[in-house]
Design an enzyme around this catalytic site. Structure first.
Site, mmCIF file in Angstrom:
data_model
loop_
_atom_site.group_PDB
_atom_site.id
_atom_site.type_symbol
_atom_site.label_atom_id
_atom_site.label_comp_id
_atom_site.label_asym_id
_atom_site.label_seq_id
_atom_site.Cartn_x
_atom_site.Cartn_y
_atom_site.Cartn_z
ATOM 1 N N PHE A 164 130.667 1.652 35.887
ATOM 2 C CA PHE A 164 131.946 2.254 36.273
ATOM 3 C C PHE A 164 131.910 3.776 36.168
ATOM 4 O O PHE A 164 132.700 4.465 36.807
ATOM 5 C CB PHE A 164 133.085 1.703 35.403
ATOM 6 C CG PHE A 164 133.178 2.306 34.038
ATOM 7 C CD1 PHE A 164 133.888 3.498 33.848
ATOM 8 C CD2 PHE A 164 132.565 1.729 32.941
ATOM 9 C CE1 PHE A 164 133.963 4.077 32.593
ATOM 10 C CE2 PHE A 164 132.643 2.296 31.686
ATOM 11 C CZ PHE A 164 133.343 3.477 31.520
ATOM 12 N N LYS A 165 130.983 4.313 35.382
ATOM 13 C CA LYS A 165 130.935 5.759 35.165
ATOM 14 C C LYS A 165 130.630 6.520 36.457
ATOM 15 O O LYS A 165 130.823 7.722 36.526
ATOM 16 C CB LYS A 165 129.931 6.106 34.071
ATOM 17 C CG LYS A 165 130.388 5.603 32.705
ATOM 18 C CD LYS A 165 129.453 6.002 31.595
ATOM 19 C CE LYS A 165 130.023 5.628 30.238
ATOM 20 N NZ LYS A 165 129.856 4.186 29.930
ATOM 21 N N ASP A 166 130.178 5.798 37.488
ATOM 22 C CA ASP A 166 129.966 6.429 38.789
ATOM 23 C C ASP A 166 131.246 7.105 39.296
ATOM 24 O O ASP A 166 131.174 8.176 39.902
ATOM 25 C CB ASP A 166 129.526 5.380 39.828
ATOM 26 C CG ASP A 166 128.057 5.000 39.696
ATOM 27 O OD1 ASP A 166 127.258 5.849 39.254
ATOM 28 O OD2 ASP A 166 127.705 3.851 40.026
#
Ligand SMILES: *Cc1c(COP(=O)(O)O)cnc(C)c1O
Length: 430
Positions: A106-108
């Protein structure tokens, strides 16, 4: 929009300054000065809006006029260039899959948004910003990919030699261009200590160092988008909504609470943790007592002192009663997590990796208090990123997705360092 430091409300900066600085000079996290509810009409017609339109409506007040509308829309388009499917796992239990981006975590989302904001701020300057980040695995890959080729930004990633998985290491070390991986002879805490020292080092002031973890508002705030995306799908059930976030530094859940402040009708939040149980203990006895992190199978959540928790307390004006009404936090052992992974797989066919499984467990526990609600948990990474756990626990062989395959045959390039002096020399020479 102005942001103030949580250490001193008189220290105020613009959006741009907050993004460039990361942390305030007084070491406080930045927090928006005002939070304005979004008009009801937005929620009434959310089904008709695209992800980009939803993102624009929810972020615009936080950016203000510092990035013009067409540029901000372009940034959002590039940030959200992949899907966020909500997958039904069981009756009233959904998995919000946040892992369809380029590094499958999710850090994208936050990394892509932040990098493009920095690029906009550097658009006609010769000045360079240097993003310095320590990683225990996931953050580094997302930051490397999100910042690749971004104008005016150099990225230096420190990672502990031999302590990250093969896939994670390749995601950090094979990109080249403006990304450099420093392979530290030590553990994650050594990397983290070196980064902190560099931020305080007067001799490095000229490098314009900034951080790229969820203390940075440009990484934290866009994480609220996907709570709105989930609502868009779940609204039709017309039921109370519960969300469970597998939590480490509490950036995701803090963004979800911000979404609620903007008017998103989520009834209850669950922060699900592994054995790193500082917040569950706080909710039990009212004492915030951080402790050194403990290694678990959901290692991206091995955090003993969650950095975003102060932001959550700010949103509730430190009122524990009001906070407890909206928020629970539960801790789960590695054994419970593996057991849940197996059960989910046997009963439904769904493959959850350890972080998602912790989220699932917290959701199931909270649904006992809300038997008529619909719930979702965040699935924060693709199972392939934790294949050393997933394959033996579920007795399956995972297929390698194309995003991962593309880094597997590239050559690793890293610079080995041993001490802070090595880091400093490197920064001064490059
Ligand atoms: C970073 C991370 C988390 C923790 O998220 P926070 O926002 O820090 O609570 C959970 N799962 C995965 C896979 C991560 O990479």
């Amino acid at each position: 929009m102005k942001y103030y430091s949580l250490n001193n409300k008189d220290n105020k900066v613009s959006f741009q300054e907050a993004v460039i600085q990361g942390l305030a000079p007084d070491k406080g996290l930045y927090f928006p000065e005002t939070i304005t509810q979004i008009p009801q009409a937005f929620f009434d017609e959310i089904e008709q809006l695209s992800n980009e339109e939803i993102a624009f409506e929810t972020i615009k007040q936080f950016v203000g006029n510092e990035i013009p509308e067409p540029e901000l829309k372009q940034i959002l388009k590039e940030t959200l260039s992949f899907d966020f499917p909500l997958v039904k796992v069981e009756e009233n239990v959904f998995s919000l899959e946040l892992f369809h981006g380029p590094t499958m975590a999710f850090k994208d989302v936050g990394a892509r948004f932040m990098s493009r904001c920095l690029a906009y701020f550097n658009r006609d300057k010769d000045q360079k910003n240097t993003v310095l980040v320590a990683t225990s695995g996931d953050t580094g890959g997302a930051v490397a990919s999100g910042f690749l080729g971004v104008k005016g930004v150099e990225v230096i990633i420190l990672y502990p030699s031999g302590k990250v998985s093969d896939i994670q290491e390749r995601q950090l070390t094979t990109l080249g261009q403006n990304i450099t991986a420093l392979e530290v002879d030590g553990v994650f805490d050594d990397c983290q200590d070196m980064v902190k020292k560099a931020f305080l080092d007067d001799d490095l002031k000229y490098k314009n160092l900034t951080s790229a973890n969820s203390i940075n508002i440009a990484r934290w705030l866009p994480q609220m988008f996907y709570f709105f995306f989930a609502y868009k799908e779940l609204k039709k059930y017309n039921k109370q909504l519960i969300v469970s976030c597998p939590s480490g530094n509490f950036g995701n859940i803090c963004a979800g609470i911000m979404a609620k402040k903007l008017g998103l009708p989520l009834t209850h939040f669950v922060a699900s943790t592994n054995a790193n149980d500082t917040v569950p203990r706080f909710l039990e006895n009212g004492i915030y007592n951080s402790k050194p992190s403990i290694a678990t199978i959901s290692n991206a959540m091995d955090v003993g002192n969650p950095s975003n928790f102060v932001r959550i307390q700010e949103m509730y004006n430190n009122d524990l009663k009001a906070f407890e009404k909206d928020f629970s936090s539960y801790t789960f052992s590695d054994e419970e997590t593996k057991f849940a992974m197996k059960n989910i797989h046997v009963n439904t066919g769904y493959i959850a990796e350890p972080h998602g499984a912790v989220g699932y467990l917290g959701l199931k526990k909270e649904l006992l208090n809300y038997p008529n609600a619909v719930g979702f948990f965040l699935e924060t990474a693709h199972p392939i990123k934790f294949l050393d756990v997933v394959e033996p626990v579920l007795n399956v062989k995972l297929e390698i997705p194309k995003q991962i395959e593309s880094v597997l045959n590239k050559e690793k390039v890293s610079v080995k360092i041993k001490s802070y002096e090595d880091l400093r020399n490197f920064l001064q020479k490059n």
